[in-house]
Design a protein around this motif. Structure first.
Motif, PDB file in Angstrom:
ATOM      1  N   LEU A 194     -13.273  -2.712   6.454  1.00  0.00           N
ATOM      2  CA  LEU A 194     -11.832  -2.848   7.831  1.00  0.00           C
ATOM      3  C   LEU A 194     -11.135  -2.030   7.533  1.00  0.00           C
ATOM      4  O   LEU A 194     -10.624  -1.638   5.831  1.00  0.00           O
ATOM      5  CB  LEU A 194     -11.275  -4.016   8.291  1.00  0.00           C
ATOM      6  CG  LEU A 194     -12.200  -5.447   8.374  1.00  0.00           C
ATOM      7  CD1 LEU A 194     -11.587  -6.956   7.963  1.00  0.00           C
ATOM      8  CD2 LEU A 194     -12.668  -5.524   9.842  1.00  0.00           C
ATOM      9  N   PRO A 195      -9.987  -1.745   7.848  1.00  0.00           N
ATOM     10  CA  PRO A 195      -8.927  -0.274   7.474  1.00  0.00           C
ATOM     11  C   PRO A 195      -8.595  -1.092   6.281  1.00  0.00           C
ATOM     12  O   PRO A 195      -8.349  -0.832   5.389  1.00  0.00           O
ATOM     13  CB  PRO A 195      -8.503  -0.749   8.560  1.00  0.00           C
ATOM     14  CG  PRO A 195      -9.561  -0.464   9.586  1.00  0.00           C
ATOM     15  CD  PRO A 195     -10.264  -1.488   9.251  1.00  0.00           C
ATOM     16  N   ARG A 196      -7.761  -2.926   6.287  1.00  0.00           N
ATOM     17  CA  ARG A 196      -7.121  -2.764   5.000  1.00  0.00           C
ATOM     18  C   ARG A 196      -7.921  -3.324   4.001  1.00  0.00           C
ATOM     19  O   ARG A 196      -7.297  -3.356   2.787  1.00  0.00           O
ATOM     20  CB  ARG A 196      -7.095  -4.968   5.817  1.00  0.00           C
ATOM     21  CG  ARG A 196      -8.398  -5.616   5.531  1.00  0.00           C
ATOM     22  CD  ARG A 196      -8.137  -7.084   6.208  1.00  0.00           C
ATOM     23  NE  ARG A 196      -6.953  -6.904   8.190  1.00  0.00           N
ATOM     24  CZ  ARG A 196      -7.542  -7.732   8.988  1.00  0.00           C
ATOM     25  NH1 ARG A 196      -7.624  -9.182   8.283  1.00  0.00           N
ATOM     26  NH2 ARG A 196      -7.366  -7.254  10.038  1.00  0.00           N
ATOM     27  N   HIS A 197      -9.488  -3.301   4.009  1.00  0.00           N
ATOM     28  CA  HIS A 197     -10.165  -3.644   2.416  1.00  0.00           C
ATOM     29  C   HIS A 197     -10.122  -2.175   2.406  1.00  0.00           C
ATOM     30  O   HIS A 197      -9.988  -1.522   0.781  1.00  0.00           O
ATOM     31  CB  HIS A 197     -11.623  -3.284   3.168  1.00  0.00           C
ATOM     32  CG  HIS A 197     -12.174  -4.156   3.731  1.00  0.00           C
ATOM     33  ND1 HIS A 197     -12.657  -4.548   4.309  1.00  0.00           N
ATOM     34  CD2 HIS A 197     -11.445  -5.820   4.134  1.00  0.00           C
ATOM     35  CE1 HIS A 197     -13.469  -6.293   4.492  1.00  0.00           C
ATOM     36  NE2 HIS A 197     -11.950  -6.528   4.209  1.00  0.00           N
ATOM     37  N   VAL A 198      -9.399  -0.680   2.926  1.00  0.00           N
ATOM     38  CA  VAL A 198      -9.759   0.875   2.448  1.00  0.00           C
ATOM     39  C   VAL A 198      -8.406   1.052   2.041  1.00  0.00           C
ATOM     40  O   VAL A 198      -7.966   1.521   0.920  1.00  0.00           O
ATOM     41  CB  VAL A 198      -9.799   1.927   3.268  1.00  0.00           C
ATOM     42  CG1 VAL A 198      -9.622   3.215   3.317  1.00  0.00           C
ATOM     43  CG2 VAL A 198     -11.101   1.580   3.694  1.00  0.00           C
ATOM     44  N   THR A 199      -7.613   0.596   2.264  1.00  0.00           N
ATOM     45  CA  THR A 199      -5.815  -0.095   2.002  1.00  0.00           C
ATOM     46  C   THR A 199      -6.098  -0.698   0.393  1.00  0.00           C
ATOM     47  O   THR A 199      -5.436   0.135  -0.613  1.00  0.00           O
ATOM     48  CB  THR A 199      -4.405  -0.646   3.083  1.00  0.00           C
ATOM     49  OG1 THR A 199      -4.860   0.220   4.167  1.00  0.00           O
ATOM     50  CG2 THR A 199      -3.044  -0.971   2.096  1.00  0.00           C
ATOM     51  N   LEU A 200      -6.808  -1.853   0.221  1.00  0.00           N
ATOM     52  CA  LEU A 200      -6.592  -2.054  -0.777  1.00  0.00           C
ATOM     53  C   LEU A 200      -7.251  -2.116  -1.909  1.00  0.00           C
ATOM     54  O   LEU A 200      -6.879  -1.631  -3.012  1.00  0.00           O
ATOM     55  CB  LEU A 200      -7.133  -3.701  -0.805  1.00  0.00           C
ATOM     56  CG  LEU A 200      -7.242  -4.448  -1.827  1.00  0.00           C
ATOM     57  CD1 LEU A 200      -6.457  -5.278  -2.006  1.00  0.00           C
ATOM     58  CD2 LEU A 200      -8.412  -5.999  -1.811  1.00  0.00           C
ATOM     59  N   ILE A 201      -8.659  -0.980  -1.584  1.00  0.00           N
ATOM     60  CA  ILE A 201      -9.455  -0.603  -2.762  1.00  0.00           C
ATOM     61  C   ILE A 201      -8.306   0.784  -3.091  1.00  0.00           C
ATOM     62  O   ILE A 201      -8.446   0.981  -4.217  1.00  0.00           O
ATOM     63  CB  ILE A 201      -9.811   0.354  -1.979  1.00  0.00           C
ATOM     64  CG1 ILE A 201     -10.858  -0.966  -1.880  1.00  0.00           C
ATOM     65  CG2 ILE A 201     -11.713   1.638  -2.918  1.00  0.00           C
ATOM     66  CD1 ILE A 201     -12.624  -0.226  -0.862  1.00  0.00           C
ATOM     67  N   GLY A 202      -7.595   1.338  -1.759  1.00  0.00           N
ATOM     68  CA  GLY A 202      -6.915   2.659  -2.397  1.00  0.00           C
ATOM     69  C   GLY A 202      -5.573   2.025  -2.982  1.00  0.00           C
ATOM     70  O   GLY A 202      -5.432   2.719  -4.552  1.00  0.00           O
ATOM     71  N   TRP A 203      -4.882   0.907  -3.103  1.00  0.00           N
ATOM     72  CA  TRP A 203      -3.922   0.295  -3.569  1.00  0.00           C
ATOM     73  C   TRP A 203      -4.655   0.495  -5.321  1.00  0.00           C
ATOM     74  O   TRP A 203      -4.004   0.716  -6.272  1.00  0.00           O
ATOM     75  CB  TRP A 203      -3.341  -0.771  -3.724  1.00  0.00           C
ATOM     76  CG  TRP A 203      -3.218  -1.141  -2.492  1.00  0.00           C
ATOM     77  CD1 TRP A 203      -1.972  -0.033  -1.905  1.00  0.00           C
ATOM     78  CD2 TRP A 203      -1.862  -2.485  -1.394  1.00  0.00           C
ATOM     79  NE1 TRP A 203      -1.511  -0.791  -0.497  1.00  0.00           N
ATOM     80  CE2 TRP A 203      -1.458  -2.483  -0.795  1.00  0.00           C
ATOM     81  CE3 TRP A 203      -2.350  -3.232  -1.670  1.00  0.00           C
ATOM     82  CZ2 TRP A 203      -1.037  -2.992   0.455  1.00  0.00           C
ATOM     83  CZ3 TRP A 203      -1.954  -4.632  -1.414  1.00  0.00           C
ATOM     84  CH2 TRP A 203      -1.620  -4.121  -0.034  1.00  0.00           C
ATOM     85  N   PHE A 204      -5.783  -0.705  -5.818  1.00  0.00           N
ATOM     86  CA  PHE A 204      -6.049  -0.843  -7.236  1.00  0.00           C
ATOM     87  C   PHE A 204      -6.762   0.308  -7.727  1.00  0.00           C
ATOM     88  O   PHE A 204      -6.831   0.451  -9.186  1.00  0.00           O
ATOM     89  CB  PHE A 204      -6.420  -1.955  -7.027  1.00  0.00           C
ATOM     90  CG  PHE A 204      -5.754  -3.257  -6.637  1.00  0.00           C
ATOM     91  CD1 PHE A 204      -4.433  -3.318  -7.194  1.00  0.00           C
ATOM     92  CD2 PHE A 204      -6.047  -4.091  -5.606  1.00  0.00           C
ATOM     93  CE1 PHE A 204      -3.295  -4.576  -7.242  1.00  0.00           C
ATOM     94  CE2 PHE A 204      -5.175  -5.073  -4.919  1.00  0.00           C
ATOM     95  CZ  PHE A 204      -4.061  -5.558  -6.014  1.00  0.00           C
ATOM     96  N   THR A 205      -7.396   1.255  -7.309  1.00  0.00           N
ATOM     97  CA  THR A 205      -8.250   2.606  -7.834  1.00  0.00           C
ATOM     98  C   THR A 205      -7.272   3.590  -8.071  1.00  0.00           C
ATOM     99  O   THR A 205      -7.880   4.767  -9.193  1.00  0.00           O
ATOM    100  CB  THR A 205      -9.819   1.974  -7.204  1.00  0.00           C
ATOM    101  OG1 THR A 205      -9.940   3.001  -5.794  1.00  0.00           O
ATOM    102  CG2 THR A 205     -10.238   0.662  -7.314  1.00  0.00           C
TER     103      THR A 205
END
Length: 419
Positions: A239-250
């Motif tokens: 989901l778009p929110r998954h991509v955002t989360l991955i971008g935050w922490f990695t």
């Protein structure tokens, strides 16, 4: 007439004995004499009658020795070139602990030609009675030997060398012409600022390289994963929110801190190939492992879309975090804390009910989670191997604990300094 005793007087003059004795103490010696003919006449000054020796005591800055030690520790060869007496220059350089200062060279004895001059430049550290044309020739000779040359100076006599050097450094109190041709101007007139200049340049270049690996890795796995999903004609697992989360922490938060961190690693050529050699394999591993996880968890046909997406996100984050782990090396306490915080932040979002609700995570399918962790572990091992192989393949040394490293050529840098 006012000038250098060994220039105005003939060899063997008794006054030169006193002048050399004073110069050997690190004093600047000038001869005041009467010319035998008008100074603007052809062949002037003719025979010079000595009247007095003017002796000037030279003040050495307190930070000079420390600055020289810094550059010596950074594998920078220091060459002092001056229009003053070689004996006087050598005496001052000796007090600073400059290697080779006890064997000064009178530039009037230097050979013509780039190759012979390069040989003499490599064998000595202190040169006196250097004229402007010789300073320029010295810079070209060092460059012809494969060195990167930084030239410091403050007068009109240094213009040619400053202009031809790879890096020209002028004093703020120097001539306007010297400041105009230099790339760096030391406004406080002290060499002590140069280590900070070098450190800032290394910090910017080294940190850009680290951060570039992170961002390019994301670009590679995003494009490749989209292609694989499209070819397989299956539902995109994120989901778009998954991509955002991955971008935050990695990428996002770690890149912010890594970009501002101190970095003393020496700048080296080959920025783009080096980044590509490390980011492309990592991106391929992330994409392939995530795609395999997606296929395996869906092959069972029992999981919900949320459970399948959660498994793929776990795999991707595990491997992308390991990319961060290898990029952040060598470790100090704050880097370890940064990586731990990123892992902890993702686990909170993954395991807490509020995080599961916001990001639509479902970890109830233990089989899918086990597959994700297994694929992630394999991907982490492959990233580690690819990272180590990237150094071996390029003949490089991995960064040491202090951040420094040297290339296979061990090439040196040279700073030629006008005293």
């Amino acid at each position: 007439m006012l000038g250098a005793p060994d220039v105005l007087l003939p060899p063997g003059d008794l006054v030169l004995v006193d002048a050399d004795l004073l110069a050997s103490q690190g004093l600047r010696v000038l001869l005041l004499g009467r010319a035998g003919m008008p100074v603007d006449a052809p062949g002037a000054p003719g025979e010079v009658t000595p009247a007095a020796l003017l002796v000037i005591e030279q003040k050495i800055r307190d930070d000079a020795a420390e600055t020289l030690r810094y550059f010596a520790a950074q594998d920078v060869e220091l060459k002092i070139i001056s229009g003053d007496s070689a004996v006087s220059v050598a005496a001052v350089a000796t007090t600073l602990g400059l290697p080779g200062a006890d064997q000064p060279v009178d530039a009037r004895t230097l050979p013509d030609g780039t190759a012979p001059l390069a040989g003499r430049m490599a064998a000595a550290s202190v040169f006196g009675r250097v004229v402007p044309e010789q300073k320029r020739a010295m810079v070209k000779a060092l460059q012809a030997g494969g060195h990167t040359v930084a030239m410091t100076g403050d007068g009109v006599n240094d213009l040619l060398a400053l202009k031809d050097a790879d890096i020209g450094v002028a004093m703020g109190s120097g001539s306007p012409a010297a400041r105009a041709v230099a790339q760096i101007v030391l406004l406080d007139n002290t060499f002590a600022a140069l280590p900070h200049v070098v450190g800032e340049g290394r910090r910017v270049i080294g940190n850009i390289e680290r951060v570039s690996v992170l961002f390019l890795t994301k670009t590679v796995y995003s494009v490749l994963l989209a292609i694989l999903i499209g070819v397989a004609q299956i539902r995109f697992p994120f989901l778009p929110r998954h991509v955002t989360l991955i971008g935050w922490f990695t990428i996002g938060v770690p890149a912010f801190f890594l970009a501002l961190a101190p970095n003393t690693e020496r700048a080296r050529p080959g920025f783009v190939p080096r980044v590509m050699r490390r980011a492309v394999p990592a991106g391929v591993v992330v994409a392939v492992a995530s795609f395999v996880t997606c296929l395996l968890v869906r092959s069972g046909g029992e999981g919900t879309p949320e459970q399948d997406s959660t498994a793929v996100v776990i795999t991707l984050v595990m491997i992308a975090t390991w990319v961060l782990v290898v990029v952040a090396r060598p470790y100090v306490w704050w880097k370890a804390a940064l990586v731990a915080a990123m892992i902890g932040g993702f686990l909170l979002c993954l395991l807490l009910p509020v995080g599961q609700h916001v990001f639509e995570f479902d970890t109830s399918d233990t089989a899918a989670v086990a597959v994700a962790v297994a694929c992630g572990a394999v991907g982490m091992a492959l990233v580690e191997l690819a990272w180590r192989f990237s150094f071996v393949d390029a003949g490089e040394r991995r960064p040491h604990r202090d951040g420094g490293s040297r290339g296979p050529d061990g090439g040196s840098r040279v700073m030629a300094s006008h005293r």
